[in-house]
Design a protein around this motif. Structure first.
Motif, PDB file in Angstrom:
ATOM      1  N   GLU A   1      -8.746  -0.738  -4.846  1.00 21.01           N
ATOM      2  CA  GLU A   1      -9.510  -0.320  -3.667  1.00 21.01           C
ATOM      3  C   GLU A   1      -9.439   1.196  -3.480  1.00 21.01           C
ATOM      4  O   GLU A   1     -10.423   1.821  -3.049  1.00 21.01           O
ATOM      5  N   ALA A   2      -8.303   1.795  -3.807  1.00 19.30           N
ATOM      6  CA  ALA A   2      -8.180   3.251  -3.715  1.00 19.30           C
ATOM      7  C   ALA A   2      -9.090   3.932  -4.735  1.00 19.30           C
ATOM      8  O   ALA A   2      -9.736   4.948  -4.438  1.00 19.30           O
TER       9      ALA A   2
ATOM     10  N   GLU B   1      -6.243   8.272   1.800  1.00 18.79           N
ATOM     11  CA  GLU B   1      -6.541   7.681   3.106  1.00 18.79           C
ATOM     12  C   GLU B   1      -6.709   6.166   2.991  1.00 18.79           C
ATOM     13  O   GLU B   1      -6.292   5.413   3.877  1.00 18.79           O
ATOM     14  N   ALA B   2      -7.309   5.730   1.881  1.00 19.06           N
ATOM     15  CA  ALA B   2      -7.455   4.287   1.668  1.00 19.06           C
ATOM     16  C   ALA B   2      -6.087   3.622   1.527  1.00 19.06           C
ATOM     17  O   ALA B   2      -5.834   2.552   2.098  1.00 19.06           O
TER      18      ALA B   2
ATOM     19  N   ALA C   1      -9.715  10.825  -0.280  1.00 19.67           N
ATOM     20  CA  ALA C   1     -10.293   9.517   0.034  1.00 19.67           C
ATOM     21  C   ALA C   1      -9.385   8.392  -0.450  1.00 19.67           C
ATOM     22  O   ALA C   1      -9.174   7.388   0.254  1.00 19.67           O
TER      23      ALA C   1
ATOM     24  N   SER D   1       0.806  -1.210   0.000  1.00 25.34           N
ATOM     25  CA  SER D   1       0.000   0.000   0.000  1.00 25.34           C
ATOM     26  C   SER D   1       0.842   1.264   0.000  1.00 25.34           C
ATOM     27  O   SER D   1       0.495   2.236  -0.642  1.00 25.34           O
TER      28      SER D   1
ATOM     29  N   ALA E   1      -4.868  -0.078   1.271  1.00 23.54           N
ATOM     30  CA  ALA E   1      -5.640  -0.395   0.068  1.00 23.54           C
ATOM     31  C   ALA E   1      -4.743  -0.673  -1.131  1.00 23.54           C
ATOM     32  O   ALA E   1      -3.651  -0.116  -1.265  1.00 23.54           O
TER      33      ALA E   1
ATOM     34  N   ALA F   1     -12.604   3.793  -3.457  1.00 25.85           N
ATOM     35  CA  ALA F   1     -12.832   4.789  -2.400  1.00 25.85           C
ATOM     36  C   ALA F   1     -13.067   6.171  -2.999  1.00 25.85           C
ATOM     37  O   ALA F   1     -13.950   6.915  -2.550  1.00 25.85           O
TER      38      ALA F   1
END
Length: 281
Positions: free
Chosen positions: A143-144, A133-134, A130, A2, A139, A147
């Motif tokens: 996934e990012a 932060e993911a 967002a 990540s 993430a 988000a």
């Protein structure tokens, strides 16, 4: 993994430099053409200089970053250890920035996910935050992106402008609508919808339009946790007054940002712009 996912956006996100540094976000600048000078947004032209040029009716246009500019940023991030990049940009309906990023991504040394968020200004900025932060929470790039897209889906942006003339000249709103607004002497409220800036309501006076902008923001915010940004161009007192009222009225407020828009958005809205971005968590 990540920590090696890099987040890229563009200068129209209007994220404060310290926020970008804290979250590890890179912003690629768009270009403002003032007369015969091409200037990078955020570093080579100030909002004050832009407002002065617009008030004097000097020709101002904007252009996307080149694919080569994006490619250079992607290479630098890869050389710094990124194994994947998420590149989030303003609406493709408003700029060719997304397409330029796509072209550069094909040649990047690491995988790049390029996303047209359909957003602009801090509506885009909140999407980038967002995603960052993911990533911080572990993430993957996919996934990012998810988000950021979730944040975009819930975010609303509304704008008051003194005149539709700048949007008409920039081709961001139809001439017929601009002329109708001028003929009726109304103060237009606009919204970001479907990636475009469209008329939302017509109000007779500036004070009533700004009051209505406040009401819309409060209604959209509700009582759930929410971030808000108040934007302006050459209207700092209006923006601070609106922000103060929103702080009092929005019970779920988490963060509230007040900032002057940069030259790219300002060139199309003109001085006097007041905008509110409402972004639920």
């Amino acid at each position: 993994m990540s920590r090696h996912v890099a987040i890229v956006t563009d200068s129209t996100a209007y994220l404060p430099p310290q926020t970008m540094e804290r979250h590890g976000i890179t912003a690629v600048p768009l270009t403002v053409v003032l007369g015969d000078r091409a200037l990078e947004e955020g570093t080579q032209i100030s909002a004050l200089s832009l407002a002065d040029a617009l008030q004097k009716r000097h020709p101002v246009t904007t252009s996307r970053p080149s694919p080569e500019t994006f490619a250079s940023h992607y290479r630098t991030l890869a050389e710094s250890g990124a194994t994947g990049i998420v590149s989030l940009h303003l609406s493709g309906e408003l700029s060719g920035t997304y397409e330029a990023a796509l072209l550069a991504a094909r040649q990047a040394p690491v995988p790049v996910r390029v996303v047209d968020t359909g957003m602009v200004a801090m509506a885009l900025g909140f999407c980038a935050l967002a995603a960052a932060e993911a990533v911080r929470a572990g993430a993957t790039p996919d996934e990012a992106v998810a988000a950021a897209e979730k944040r975009a889906a819930g975010t609303s942006a509304y704008f008051y402008v003194d005149t539709l003339d700048f949007l008409r000249r920039g081709g961001r709103i139809g001439a017929a609508r601009a002329l109708l607004g001028s003929a009726l002497a109304v103060k237009p409220l606009l919204e970001l919808t479907g990636g475009r800036i469209e008329p939302c309501e017509k109000v007779r006076t500036a004070s009533k339009a700004i009051a209505r902008l406040e009401e819309i923001a409060v209604e959209r915010a509700g009582a759930a946790p929410v971030d808000i940004a108040v934007h302006h161009l050459a209207a700092a007192e209006r923006a601070e007054a609106l922000a103060a009222r929103l702080r009092e009225r929005v019970s779920g407020l988490t963060d509230l940002h007040v900032s002057e828009v940069g030259a790219v958005i300002g060139a199309h809205t003109g001085p006097g712009l007041l905008g509110v971005v409402v972004s639920p968590h």
